[in-house]
Design a protein around this motif. Sequence first.
Motif, PDB file in Angstrom:
ATOM      1  N   LEU A 217       0.822  -1.212   0.000  1.00  0.00           N
ATOM      2  CA  LEU A 217       0.000   0.000   0.000  1.00  0.00           C
ATOM      3  C   LEU A 217       0.853   1.257   0.000  1.00  0.00           C
ATOM      4  O   LEU A 217       0.577   2.209  -0.754  1.00  0.00           O
ATOM      5  CB  LEU A 217      -0.924  -0.014   1.223  1.00  0.00           C
ATOM      6  N   SER A 218       1.898   1.283   0.838  1.00  0.00           N
ATOM      7  CA  SER A 218       2.727   2.485   0.926  1.00  0.00           C
ATOM      8  C   SER A 218       3.535   2.703  -0.348  1.00  0.00           C
ATOM      9  O   SER A 218       3.756   3.845  -0.764  1.00  0.00           O
ATOM     10  CB  SER A 218       3.659   2.397   2.136  1.00  0.00           C
ATOM     11  N   THR A 219       3.959   1.615  -1.009  1.00  0.00           N
ATOM     12  CA  THR A 219       4.732   1.761  -2.242  1.00  0.00           C
ATOM     13  C   THR A 219       3.841   2.240  -3.384  1.00  0.00           C
ATOM     14  O   THR A 219       4.244   3.105  -4.179  1.00  0.00           O
ATOM     15  CB  THR A 219       5.392   0.425  -2.616  1.00  0.00           C
ATOM     16  N   VAL A 220       2.635   1.689  -3.489  1.00  0.00           N
ATOM     17  CA  VAL A 220       1.691   2.159  -4.506  1.00  0.00           C
ATOM     18  C   VAL A 220       1.315   3.618  -4.253  1.00  0.00           C
ATOM     19  O   VAL A 220       1.221   4.431  -5.187  1.00  0.00           O
ATOM     20  CB  VAL A 220       0.439   1.270  -4.532  1.00  0.00           C
ATOM     21  N   ALA A 221       1.122   3.963  -2.977  1.00  0.00           N
ATOM     22  CA  ALA A 221       0.799   5.345  -2.638  1.00  0.00           C
ATOM     23  C   ALA A 221       1.914   6.292  -3.053  1.00  0.00           C
ATOM     24  O   ALA A 221       1.662   7.453  -3.391  1.00  0.00           O
ATOM     25  CB  ALA A 221       0.532   5.470  -1.141  1.00  0.00           C
TER      26      ALA A 221
END
Length: 274
Positions: free
Chosen positions: A167-171
């Motif tokens: 989630l944090s990488t896609v964000a």
Amino acid sequence: MGSFKGHVLPGTLFLLVGVWHVWSALLRYVLNPSLFRVRVWNPMPGFDGKLKYLELYVIVIGGFIDLCIELLYSTHLKFFVNGVLNPSHMNNFEHSGMLLMFFIFGVIALLSEKSRFVRLPDEALCLIAAMAFCAEYLLFYFHSTTHKGLEGYYHILLVLLIGLCILSTVAGAILPTSFSVDVCSGIAITLQGLWFYQTAFTLYGPMMPDGCELKDDMMVMCYSKDSEVRGELLANFQLFSMVVGVLGGVIGVYWFAASKYGRSDLGSSNAIQD
């Protein structure tokens, strides 16, 4: 089913990359918040640029070494039995696939930086890194090795941390100027590395909960339901302590970076950003 070394080696790689990611994000932000952008990898400053790509080399070389251990050493080159993949080493094949994805990410990032034919923006590299984390997530969620009991609980918590990495990488690709997203990505990677270490020391080391035991076949067995529940509660406390400790560390490092580098000039900030 696993081993102490099988968890410590990938844990070390994730921990090194995660800690460096957090420090780099904090430093780039305090130097110049207005120019801050999310980076999926961070160059090493100094040494006349000789170590600029150190993080990527750690990912590529470390992933390749771990890949060779899983695919060549652990399987003893017995890939096929009666014309099909060796069922005794399916977990090694799955681990190899996960490591291959991180190896590919590192190679693509290096080519993007050092080759004029492949130039990708940081947002695209974020999505490629997210794909590697997705492969890791699917590996542990649909593992051919059935993790049961206390061992399964530790792997459930690991899957949650991997999901946070995704989630944090896609964000980071969606919000390329968000400081909080970049720091969150580094924290998630750091926690994953620490949890690999915690799993190694708890299930395959000296921190085994009372009433549970590691059998000769490397399976964790708890002799009663109460012992298993106590082990799961201990795992919750361990993860909570790690989260609090990492957040406290991030706050301390941010204070240090702001007090030491917060008044640097714009030229220095651009040098670090590049």
